[in-house]
Write a protein that holds these residues in place. Structure first.
Motif, short mmCIF file in Angstrom:
data_model
loop_
_atom_site.label_atom_id
_atom_site.label_comp_id
_atom_site.label_asym_id
_atom_site.label_seq_id
_atom_site.Cartn_x
_atom_site.Cartn_y
_atom_site.Cartn_z
N THR A 1 0.81 -1.22 0.00
CA THR A 1 0.00 0.00 0.00
C THR A 1 0.84 1.27 0.00
O THR A 1 0.43 2.29 -0.53
CB THR A 1 -0.96 0.02 1.21
N TYR A 2 2.03 1.21 0.61
CA TYR A 2 2.91 2.38 0.59
C TYR A 2 3.37 2.69 -0.84
O TYR A 2 3.44 3.85 -1.24
CB TYR A 2 4.12 2.13 1.49
N LEU A 3 3.67 1.64 -1.58
CA LEU A 3 4.00 1.80 -2.98
C LEU A 3 2.81 2.39 -3.74
O LEU A 3 2.95 3.30 -4.56
CB LEU A 3 4.40 0.45 -3.59
N GLY A 4 1.61 1.87 -3.46
CA GLY A 4 0.41 2.36 -4.12
C GLY A 4 0.18 3.84 -3.86
O GLY A 4 -0.14 4.61 -4.78
N ILE A 5 0.37 4.27 -2.63
CA ILE A 5 0.20 5.69 -2.29
C ILE A 5 1.20 6.55 -3.05
O ILE A 5 0.85 7.61 -3.58
CB ILE A 5 0.36 5.90 -0.77
N ARG A 6 2.44 6.07 -3.09
CA ARG A 6 3.49 6.84 -3.78
C ARG A 6 3.12 7.05 -5.25
O ARG A 6 3.33 8.14 -5.81
CB ARG A 6 4.82 6.10 -3.67
N VAL A 7 2.55 6.03 -5.88
CA VAL A 7 2.15 6.14 -7.29
C VAL A 7 0.91 7.05 -7.42
O VAL A 7 0.81 7.85 -8.35
CB VAL A 7 1.87 4.75 -7.88
N VAL A 8 -0.03 6.94 -6.50
CA VAL A 8 -1.23 7.77 -6.54
C VAL A 8 -0.88 9.25 -6.51
O VAL A 8 -1.38 10.06 -7.30
CB VAL A 8 -2.18 7.42 -5.37
N VAL A 9 0.00 9.65 -5.57
CA VAL A 9 0.27 11.08 -5.39
C VAL A 9 1.20 11.65 -6.46
O VAL A 9 1.50 12.84 -6.43
CB VAL A 9 0.86 11.37 -3.99
N GLU A 10 1.63 10.80 -7.40
CA GLU A 10 2.39 11.34 -8.52
C GLU A 10 1.57 12.34 -9.32
O GLU A 10 2.09 13.36 -9.80
CB GLU A 10 2.84 10.20 -9.45
N THR A 11 0.27 12.08 -9.49
CA THR A 11 -0.58 12.97 -10.28
C THR A 11 -1.91 13.30 -9.60
O THR A 11 -2.72 14.03 -10.18
CB THR A 11 -0.88 12.34 -11.67
N MET A 12 -2.15 12.79 -8.40
CA MET A 12 -3.38 13.10 -7.67
C MET A 12 -3.05 13.91 -6.42
O MET A 12 -2.03 13.67 -5.77
CB MET A 12 -4.10 11.82 -7.24
#
Length: 329
Positions: free
Chosen positions: A55-66
């Motif tokens: 999930t930490y990886l998922g968050i990092r990818v989410v906040v790239e453009t969100m």
């Protein structure tokens, strides 16, 4: 990262690994002695290990453009509605009924866990690596032991040793921020988030929560999601937001956090608490950060520096001591 919503006195809550369901375990009887560890148990444990660790990886990818709080708020609200729909379908609408005091308590815990914990971690991951965030979050069991001690609950010797190790590891992990090698503000945001998460975890077992932990989690997610959304609007995250500029990979990561991070992993964890030995289930607390660091390095190319490796090892050892000793009480 997330787990159900009522903490038995002897249990160590999971760290806020951003999985959108609160991180304290529902009271559940331990598996009968001698029960065979089946393939289904190992499969469910693997889900908790990998999904919550990712999930930490998922968050990092989410906040790239969100935007951080806007994406977190939408994720928690959608996950809460999904969980409520599942509860209504499987147990009936009556299972969602709670008293006003229970609803207020669930809302308070949800704000502490999901706005204070997950929300701040989401904001922090706009400036620090996902692996570092996961290792900083792993100190949560140490904060819980300290909070309990402040309220008169005496820790075990192993618990004290685990706390000292955890705080030493936290100091090592913070050093790069003090030297300017990483963004100190992001590190401090995670530390503050873990303190708020620990406070929510501690409070959840001492105020009148809904008896059904699934129902409690649904209301916590909705309250936390609405609080994150309100803060996002206050910060102006919606101003100038162009949905068309959000990348496909951010959308995929967001959906992954909602479906797998919340509903699937949460259900697997709740099932494990009823069917597997608690000592086995507790191992997620020190496996998740290791998974997060490895995924961050392999997929996002995050550097495995000496402070991360050394500090992470010390934190994981401390968490292992806390989990193994506090659960025997």
């Amino acid at each position: 990262m997330t787990s159900p919503a009522a903490e038995p006195a002897s249990e160590v809550p999971s760290p806020p690994d951003a999985t959108a369901t609160p991180s304290v375990a529902p009271a559940a009887p331990p598996a009968p002695a001698g029960r065979r560890i089946t393939g289904a148990i190992w499969a469910a444990l693997a889900i908790v290990y990998v999904v919550w660790g990712s999930t930490y990886l998922g968050i990092r990818v989410v906040v790239e453009t969100m935007p951080p709080f806007l994406s977190a708020g939408a994720r928690f609200v959608v996950a809460g509605l999904l969980l409520a729909a599942i509860i209504a379908a499987r147990q009936g609408v009556a299972a969602l009924k709670v008293t006003p005091r229970q609803l207020g308590s669930a809302a308070l815990v949800g704000v502490l866990l999901l706005l204070g914990g997950n929300g701040l971690i989401t904001l922090a991951e706009t400036s620090i690596h996902s692996g570092l965030a996961a290792l900083l979050v792993a100190v949560v069991p140490a904060w819980v032991v300290i909070i309990k001690a402040c309220f008169g609950e005496r820790p075990t010797l192993g618990g004290v040793a685990g706390v000292l190790l955890g705080l030493a590891g936290l100091a090592v992990l913070t050093l790069p921020g003090l030297t300017g090698d990483v963004h100190l503000g992001g590190v401090l945001l995670v530390v503050l988030g873990t303190l708020l998460w620990s406070s929510g975890s501690f409070s959840s077992s001492r105020i009148p929560m809904p008896k059904n932990p699934f129902t409690a989690s649904a209301y916590e997610m909705l309250a936390g999601g609405l609080a994150c959304t309100a803060l996002a609007l206050t910060r102006g995250e919606h101003l100038g937001l162009d949905v068309g500029e959000i990348s496909t990979r951010s959308w995929v990561a967001w959906a992954y956090l909602v479906v797998f991070g919340s509903v699937v992993a949460f259900t697997a964890y709740a099932w494990l608490l009823q069917t597997a030995p608690l000592s086995l289930v507790a191992t997620y607390a020190y496996v998740n950060p290791v998974v997060a660091v490895l995924l961050g390095a392999l997929i996002l190319g995050e550097a495995l520096t000496l402070p991360i490796v050394l500090g992470g090892a010390v934190v994981v050892l401390g968490v292992g001591l806390i989990v193994s000793t506090e659960r025997r009480r």
